[in-house]
Motif scaffolding. Structure first.
Motif, short mmCIF file in Angstrom:
data_model
loop_
_atom_site.label_atom_id
_atom_site.label_comp_id
_atom_site.label_asym_id
_atom_site.label_seq_id
_atom_site.Cartn_x
_atom_site.Cartn_y
_atom_site.Cartn_z
N PHE A 241 71.18 -29.09 110.35
CA PHE A 241 71.24 -27.64 110.22
C PHE A 241 71.99 -27.02 111.39
O PHE A 241 72.02 -27.56 112.49
CB PHE A 241 69.83 -27.06 110.12
CG PHE A 241 69.07 -27.53 108.91
CD1 PHE A 241 69.17 -26.86 107.71
CD2 PHE A 241 68.28 -28.67 108.97
CE1 PHE A 241 68.49 -27.30 106.59
CE2 PHE A 241 67.59 -29.12 107.86
CZ PHE A 241 67.70 -28.43 106.67
N GLU A 242 72.55 -25.85 111.13
CA GLU A 242 73.40 -25.19 112.13
C GLU A 242 72.62 -24.80 113.38
O GLU A 242 73.11 -24.96 114.50
CB GLU A 242 74.04 -23.95 111.51
CG GLU A 242 74.92 -23.17 112.47
CD GLU A 242 75.53 -21.94 111.84
OE1 GLU A 242 76.12 -21.13 112.58
OE2 GLU A 242 75.43 -21.79 110.60
N GLY A 245 71.82 -28.23 115.05
CA GLY A 245 72.86 -29.27 115.04
C GLY A 245 74.11 -28.91 115.81
O GLY A 245 75.01 -29.74 115.96
N THR A 246 74.19 -27.68 116.33
CA THR A 246 75.38 -27.25 117.06
C THR A 246 75.09 -26.97 118.53
O THR A 246 75.93 -26.40 119.23
CB THR A 246 75.98 -25.98 116.42
OG1 THR A 246 74.98 -24.94 116.41
CG2 THR A 246 76.42 -26.25 114.99
N GLN A 328 81.19 -31.27 109.46
CA GLN A 328 79.89 -30.94 110.03
C GLN A 328 79.36 -29.62 109.46
O GLN A 328 78.18 -29.53 109.10
CB GLN A 328 80.01 -30.83 111.56
CG GLN A 328 78.68 -30.68 112.26
CD GLN A 328 78.81 -30.76 113.77
OE1 GLN A 328 79.91 -30.89 114.31
NE2 GLN A 328 77.70 -30.67 114.48
N LYS A 329 80.23 -28.62 109.36
CA LYS A 329 79.77 -27.34 108.81
C LYS A 329 79.44 -27.47 107.33
O LYS A 329 78.48 -26.85 106.84
CB LYS A 329 80.85 -26.27 109.02
CG LYS A 329 80.38 -24.87 108.64
CD LYS A 329 81.21 -23.79 109.27
CE LYS A 329 80.58 -22.42 109.07
NZ LYS A 329 81.30 -21.35 109.78
N HIS A 332 76.02 -28.86 107.03
CA HIS A 332 75.01 -27.85 107.33
C HIS A 332 74.78 -26.93 106.13
O HIS A 332 73.63 -26.59 105.80
CB HIS A 332 75.43 -27.03 108.55
CG HIS A 332 75.46 -27.82 109.81
ND1 HIS A 332 76.12 -27.41 110.95
CD2 HIS A 332 74.89 -29.02 110.14
CE1 HIS A 332 75.97 -28.30 111.90
NE2 HIS A 332 75.23 -29.29 111.43
N GLU A 336 71.26 -26.71 103.74
CA GLU A 336 70.55 -25.46 103.45
C GLU A 336 70.43 -25.24 101.95
O GLU A 336 69.38 -24.81 101.45
CB GLU A 336 71.29 -24.30 104.12
CG GLU A 336 70.49 -23.01 104.17
CD GLU A 336 71.16 -21.96 105.03
OE1 GLU A 336 70.77 -20.79 104.92
OE2 GLU A 336 72.07 -22.31 105.81
#
Length: 724
Positions: A241-242, A245-246, A328-329, A332, A336
């Motif tokens: 998740f953003e 995970g960022t 990666q995005k 994410h 969701e």
């Protein structure tokens, strides 16, 4: 080694012929044309194509299928008679993978799968090939879903008409560590969220209810300790998740991540003409297909969003570093979306609410402050025997107490999903659950903990701020757990403490005190005197758990203040001496170069450097003479240290500028504007870089801005209301 052991080991040995060794070299160099020529020119090619090419017993067909080179694979298969082509494509390696299993390992290429399927003489042979399983009980479709080969899955789904891929045939749980692991869990663990979403929408929604049995073996018995649904698993995957995970992204990557489109990724889940996929809508309880005439609903995305999506999609194909952040995005966003889908599918289970148990009564602490010292000694295990006996007694008391309610499946689900997401700091999962089922936020587990307790235990600020904005916040603050602890006890405890990315122990202690102070302002005042089952108030627990950090913060603060004060005194001495040795000298008691603009800059910078360096010395001396009480680390000491740092940096900058002005006066560069600008720029940039990289000046600025907003905000609002 015995003769039997020698014979057993010889059975596992592989001997490679000279032709195979040559083929291995070409395969290692990825020279696939030369690789095929080795077999084409050999009279024993039919025999060689069935010999193992590596230590996993892959044949040349396996290796080329994995390489993604369709033309070379086609040529290699055409060297075999039709009677042996089927045998070659069904031949398993040491892991029982067929060439088709290997084809989906690294490439999402439906054309490669179509090429292999084209060598099957009949539809039953194709079906049999797709149903073959490796030693992990994985079919080709399972393996493709595991590694996120979405185009291959859609292609296979379209080929197997009229029913398409079936969970009972193609997606049976694989064998992992001696345990069965469902397909959805396997996809999630491999971050193949797009494949998981597609399977739920097109194959079988009941896959969402399957559980992964985590077992613990104890001697001869096997005890099940946890049953993980896919939603529970997602609640523990911070990298998915953003929000979590960022966190380790640098400034450049984070900026690029924000520029990438927010919408449009779901278009990859839609069926396309190339794969000729057919959607099979399935009922949640039945495996019978419903009306298949439903049209694929395209995502409603604006024109600008589609253009932005197309631009970045083209950019990620051209530049690999953009492609990595794009992937990666996309993961994410898919994660969701998968959470939303799982909540919708398992809607009936979430509508069952366990009753909130009775709250524990307030137990006021009537002990004198002096007894806290004895508790500190007890907590430090000075008297180990008494400590062990007390712990054993507490455990026995807990076992004798009755549970508030039975630990049924509903209770496990709530605890393992909402609380696990809160403990992991995954705000997306918490937000989706509470948004869809608002009463979920009031859940209390068998230990008497609510979500606010969990957020404070694990220091999840974003979760805490989310709960703080809800209408249930005041009610949640009054919950007392089974071990008699309030949320303030959780804020004062370091049971699950993790070091923050702050410069120095003093700032870490300040962060802990800020947590405690923030919670203390929110709870009812009578809870400040409440004692837990150990007889400790929240303040006592704060003192005991943070005693070691307090000692380290004292030492760090003293050493930092001493070092910085030494530097500040040195700077003050230099600039003080420079005031009496002005460039150009004196004439009649007046500076010779007093009319020069560079001389005026030198004078101003020298005075400012002296004032700020002496000011920083005063700040650091005030730190060294303080009492270093625990709560001084909340505001007073960090504020003094920040201002001391700020003045020290400013004195360094002005000293460098004064030195640059002196150089300009010495070599008479007043008329050369470009050289003057360059000298000033270099002097300023070098010191600025040093300050920003070595000291946390940014934190002081950030705190000052927040303080200004806090104080100026209400006043500006009042002034507007008065004017109106």
């Amino acid at each position: 080694m015995s003769e039997k052991e020698m014979e057993a080991s010889n059975k596992e040995m592989i001997t490679f012929s000279d032709e195979i060794v040559k083929a291995q070299k070409e395969a290692a160099a990825k020279e696939w044309e030369c690789f095929v020529d080795i077999f084409r020119r050999n009279d024993r090619k039919e025999e060689l194509l069935f010999e193992p090419l590596d230590l996993v017993k892959n044949t040349a067909i396996h290796v080329l299928a994995r390489s993604g080179n369709k033309q070379c694979l086609k040529e290699l298969l055409q060297m075999l008679p039709k009677t042996k082509q089927l045998e070659a494509l069904r031949k398993p390696n040491y892991e029982e993978n067929t060439p088709l299993h290997e084809a989906v390992l690294f490439h999402d290429d439906p054309k490669m799968v179509d090429l292999i399927m084209g060598f099957m003489p009949s539809q039953p042979d194709k079906d049999a090939l797709l149903e073959m399983k490796n030693n992990q009980n994985e079919t080709v479709a399972f393996r493709a879903a595991r590694y996120g080969r979405l185009r291959v899955i859609k292609y296979l789904h379209g080929k197997l008409q009229p029913r398409g891929l079936q969970s009972s045939k193609h997606f049976q749980p694989n064998i992992y560590g001696g345990r069965e692991r469902p397909i959805l869990h396997t996809c999630v663990l491999n971050f193949s969220f797009g494949a998981a979403i597609w399977l739920l929408k097109n194959v079988d929604k009941s896959l969402a209810k399957e559980k992964f049995m985590v077992q613990k073996k104890e001697k001869e018995n096997t005890k099940i300790v946890l049953q993980l649904t896919c939603l529970k698993l997602l609640a523990k995957m911070q990298l998915a998740f953003e929000s979590t995970g960022t966190l380790e992204m640098g400034l450049t990557k984070r900026l690029l991540y924000e520029l990438l489109p927010e919408d449009g990724y779901e278009s990859e889940l839609e069926d396309d003409a190339e794969n000729n996929s057919v959607k099979i809508a399935r009922d949640e309880e039945s495996s019978q297909p419903n009306d298949g005439n439903k049209k694929t609903t395209k995502s409603k995305v604006g024109v600008f969003s589609r253009i932005n999506y197309a631009f970045w999609k083209h950019a990620k194909d051209r530049f690999s570093f953009i492609g990595k952040i794009w992937d990666q995005k996309k993961r994410h966003k898919f994660a969701e979306q998968l959470v939303k889908l799982l909540l919708d599918i398992d809607e009936e289970s979430w509508k069952q609410y366990p009753l909130v148990p009775f709250n524990e009564p307030i137990a006021l602490s009537l002990e004198f402050p002096g007894n806290v010292t004895e508790k500190k000694e007890d907590m430090k295990l000075i008297n180990r025997v008494e400590k062990e006996e007390r712990v054993k007694k507490l455990l026995e008391d807990k076992k004798s107490k009755k549970k508030l309610y039975s630990d049924d499946k509903v209770g496990i689900m709530w605890k393992s999903t909402l609380f696990m997401a809160a403990a992991s700091g995954i705000i997306e999962v918490v937000n989706l659950i509470v948004g869809k089922y608002p009463e979920a936020i009031s859940y209390v587990n068998e230990d008497g903990l609510n979500i606010l307790h969990v957020a404070l235990k694990y220091r999840q600020l974003e979760i805490y701020e989310f709960i703080e904005k809800t209408s249930a916040f005041e009610l949640l603050t009054q919950r007392i757990s089974k071990d008699k602890r309030t949320i303030l006890h959780q804020a004062g405890s370091m049971e699950y403490y993790r070091e923050q990315g702050l410069a120095g122990v003093a700032y870490q202690l300040q962060c802990e005190l800020e947590w405690y102070h923030r919670v203390r302002e929110k709870i009812p005042k009578q809870y400040l005197m409440h004692a837990d089952e150990d007889g400790l108030t929240a303040g006592d627990l704060l003192d005991i758990d943070h005693a070691e950090m307090h000692d380290e913060a004292k030492q760090w603060m003293k050493e930092t203040a001493q070092s910085c004060s030494t530097v500040a005194v040195l700077i003050a001495g230099v600039v003080f001496a420079a005031a009496y040795a002005i460039p150009g000298g004196n004439e009649g008691g007046r500076p010779v170069l007093r009319t020069s603009s560079a001389f005026r800059i030198f004078t101003i910078m020298d005075v400012v450097a002296l004032a700020t360096s002496l000011g920083s010395v005063v700040m650091f001396l005030s730190i060294l003479t303080s009492s270093f009480d625990l709560w001084e680390f909340h505001r007073a000491l960090p504020r003094k240290l920040k201002w001391g740092f700020a003045m020290l940096f400013f004195s360094l900058i002005t000293t460098m500028l004064a030195f640059a002005a002196t150089i300009l006066l010495t070599i008479h560069m007043e008329g050369n504007k470009s050289s003057t600008t360059l000298a000033y720029s270099l002097a300023f940039v070098i010191v600025s870089i040093f300050g920003l990289t070595q000291f946390p000046l940014y934190k002081m600025v950030e705190d000052q801005v927040k303080a200004m907003k806090k104080w100026c905000g209400p006043k500006s609002t009042k002034s507007r209301s008065n004017k109106s």
